[in-house]
Design an enzyme around this catalytic site. Structure first.
Site, mmCIF file in Angstrom:
data_model
loop_
_atom_site.group_PDB
_atom_site.id
_atom_site.type_symbol
_atom_site.label_atom_id
_atom_site.label_comp_id
_atom_site.label_asym_id
_atom_site.label_seq_id
_atom_site.Cartn_x
_atom_site.Cartn_y
_atom_site.Cartn_z
ATOM 1 N N LYS A 162 0.821 -1.215 0.000
ATOM 2 C CA LYS A 162 0.000 0.000 0.000
ATOM 3 C C LYS A 162 0.856 1.266 0.000
ATOM 4 O O LYS A 162 0.504 2.260 -0.643
ATOM 5 C CB LYS A 162 -0.959 -0.017 1.194
ATOM 6 C CG LYS A 162 -2.022 -1.103 1.091
ATOM 7 C CD LYS A 162 -3.063 -0.988 2.174
ATOM 8 C CE LYS A 162 -4.050 -2.150 2.123
ATOM 9 N NZ LYS A 162 -4.715 -2.310 0.817
ATOM 10 N N GLU A 251 -9.343 -4.571 -1.658
ATOM 11 C CA GLU A 251 -8.917 -5.942 -1.935
ATOM 12 C C GLU A 251 -9.620 -6.802 -0.897
ATOM 13 O O GLU A 251 -9.236 -6.834 0.265
ATOM 14 C CB GLU A 251 -7.392 -6.065 -1.847
ATOM 15 C CG GLU A 251 -6.841 -7.285 -2.572
ATOM 16 C CD GLU A 251 -6.927 -8.545 -1.746
ATOM 17 O OE1 GLU A 251 -7.824 -9.369 -2.028
ATOM 18 O OE2 GLU A 251 -6.126 -8.713 -0.819
ATOM 19 N N CYS A 285 -6.228 -14.846 0.812
ATOM 20 C CA CYS A 285 -7.495 -14.438 0.186
ATOM 21 C C CYS A 285 -7.706 -15.075 -1.174
ATOM 22 O O CYS A 285 -8.848 -15.280 -1.598
ATOM 23 C CB CYS A 285 -7.562 -12.914 0.085
ATOM 24 S SG CYS A 285 -6.156 -12.171 -0.756
ATOM 25 N N GLU A 463 -3.910 -3.523 -6.811
ATOM 26 C CA GLU A 463 -2.625 -3.271 -6.181
ATOM 27 C C GLU A 463 -1.550 -3.902 -7.055
ATOM 28 O O GLU A 463 -1.784 -4.907 -7.721
ATOM 29 C CB GLU A 463 -2.590 -3.841 -4.758
ATOM 30 C CG GLU A 463 -3.549 -3.116 -3.830
ATOM 31 C CD GLU A 463 -3.384 -3.479 -2.377
ATOM 32 O OE1 GLU A 463 -3.216 -2.550 -1.571
ATOM 33 O OE2 GLU A 463 -3.439 -4.673 -2.049
#
Length: 489
Positions: A162, A251, A285, A463
């Site tokens: 990030k 996300e 994830c 991202e």
């Protein structure tokens, strides 16, 4: 006495005490040992962090892109020099095996910062001719102060992912790590300061979801980048829009399909399936938890999967031989065990695992055995909902059209993969799957160059990759008139 002592906030280039007077505890999920007491930020602390970020950002944005690039590259060097130290902290905080954190978490975070450090000097505008004596040019300018809200499964990697594009583009960031794994974001802040990032450009505020809400709703935050669950993501996106029409990157979760066709190399397919379900104890994830296998090879494939599951080395995360550790918390353990019981109750066939591990040293940690269910149906809870734990569901299919329709029958759309020797079929299938990250004959790699993000309710924006850098800038259009101005009145 805790292992790491009292952890404070990081604002303005150094540690400061929170004004809330509140702390929370973080524990080693493998042993239950208290790792640290962490100060919780108040609304005043968030305001202070944002004000500090505004001041730092003004200085950071006036530097040349080359200057910012050099500073970020120095941060990369420091991360790599301290890889072992940071991996040890990450292992204690998350429960991940030390072999995993040494090879993945800090390494991939540093790679992304290095990638965007190289792109910092490539931010440029356009020149658009209008006529002989007039033209337009565009500038890509930083947004200002951004907020990052991290998840608990990849604490330092997410912080790097990030901050890297945000800082490369000339922004500042106020970052809130998950309260479950809060430690390594502070170490990243130290490294950025040591590398030469101006005070305030990267601040860390700690706390629960209320602190995330303060950031999301703050009027001086220009963008929010969030990693977490779908329902929380919806709340973040709603508050970001309602407060000040902030830009967002989301996300979110996934329930990703892995499709194994009848011509697949079964050893490769089994290796991929086990990695896609049990790496990092299933707390990823993008995990391919819905494993669709062609009916003609299902039994042989399942046998190879079970052979590999038996080889998984569950143990203490600090042991070099361990490749499967505990779940991150007691709450996550309870959630995963609940899903396992649901699978049993709904008629799935338990082929491996399915229990909490309690013998010996396992008894003090949050361990669940790698679990495989067969004879699964699309309507089962374990097939429909994100578990975020080491639970594989095997489903059979007969035709390409059928499996694509079933794979897409979900509100998630984060990842997908196929295993086949027929590349025409591989590409044809991938092009029809509704997912933002796809793999053919592999699974799980997310290099810095590869945009990461989902379709449908698995996220908004991306991202990594070149495109992400653009979303940390705003375009200013400027018309220049070289000739005579023709008045209207």
């Amino acid at each position: 006495m805790s292992v790491y002592g009292l952890q404070r906030l990081y604002i303005g280039g150094g540690y400061v005490d929170a004004t809330s007077g509140k702390t929370f505890d973080t524990f080693d999920p493998a042993t239950g040992e208290l790792l640290a007491q962490v100060q919780q930020a108040s609304a005043a602390d968030v305001d202070r962090a944002v004000a500090s970020a505004q001041e730092g950002q003004r200085e950071w944005a006036t530097m040349t892109a080359m200057q910012r690039s050099r500073i970020l590259r120095r941060a990369v060097d420091l991360l790599r020099e301290r890889n072992d130290e940071l991996a040890a902290i990450e292992t204690r905080d998350t429960g991940k095996p030390i072999g995993e954190t040494l090879a993945v978490d800090i390494v991939t975070g540093a790679d992304v910062i290095e990638y965007y450090a190289g792109l910092a000097t490539a931010i440029e505008g356009l020149q658009v001719p209008l006529r002989a004596e007039s033209f337009v040019y565009t500038r890509r300018e930083p947004l200002g102060v951004c907020a990052g809200i991290g998840a608990w499964n990849y604490p330092i990697q997410i912080a790097c992912w990030k901050t890297a594009p945000a800082l490369a583009a000339g922004n500042a960031m106020v970052f809130k790590p998950s309260e479950v794994t809060p430690l390594t974001a502070l170490k990243l802040a130290e490294i950025y300061t040591e590398a030469g990032v101006p005070a305030g450009v990267f601040n860390v505020v700690q706390g629960d979801g209320s602190v995330g809400a303060l950031l999301t709703g703050h009027p001086d935050i220009a963008k929010v980048s969030f990693t977490g669950g779908v329902e929380t993501g919806k709340k973040v996106m709603s508050l970001a829009g309602a407060s000040s029409l902030k830009e967002v990157t989301m996300e979110l979760g996934g329930k990703s399909p892995l499709i194994v066709f009848d011509d697949a190399d079964l050893d490769r397919a089994a290796d991929i399936a086990v990695t896609a379900n049990f790496f990092s104890s299933g707390q990823v994830c993008t995990n391919g938890t819905r494993v669709f296998v062609h009916r003609s090879i299902k039994d042989a494939f399942t046998q190879k999967v079970l052979e590999r599951v038996k080889r998984i080395r569950v143990g203490k995360p600090t042991d070099a031989d361990t490749n499967f550790g505990p779940l991150v918390s007691a709450a996550q353990l309870d959630k995963v065990l609940g899903f396992i019981e649901s699978g049993k109750a709904e008629g799935a066939k338990l082929l491996a695992g399915g229990t909490r591990l309690t013998d010996g040293h396992f008894g003090s940690g949050q361990y669940v055995a790698p679990t495989v269910f067969g004879d699964c149906r699309d309507d089962m809870k374990i097939v429909r909902e994100e578990i975020f734990g080491p639970v594989m569901s095997i489903l059979e299919f007969e035709s390409e059209d059928e499996v694509i329709a079933r794979a897409n029958d979900t509100h998630y759309g984060l990842a997908a993969g196929v295993v086949t020797e027929n590349l025409s079929r591989a590409h044809r299938t991938i092009h029809r799957l509704e997912a933002g990250i796809c793999w053919i004959n592999t699974w799980g790699e997310s290099p810095a160059e590869m945009p990461v993000g989902g379709y449908k309710q698995s996220g908004v924006g991306r991202e990594n990759g070149i495109t992400t850098l653009e979303h940390y800038t705003r375009i200013k259009s400027v018309q220049v008139e070289l000739g005579r101005y023709n008045p209207v009145f």
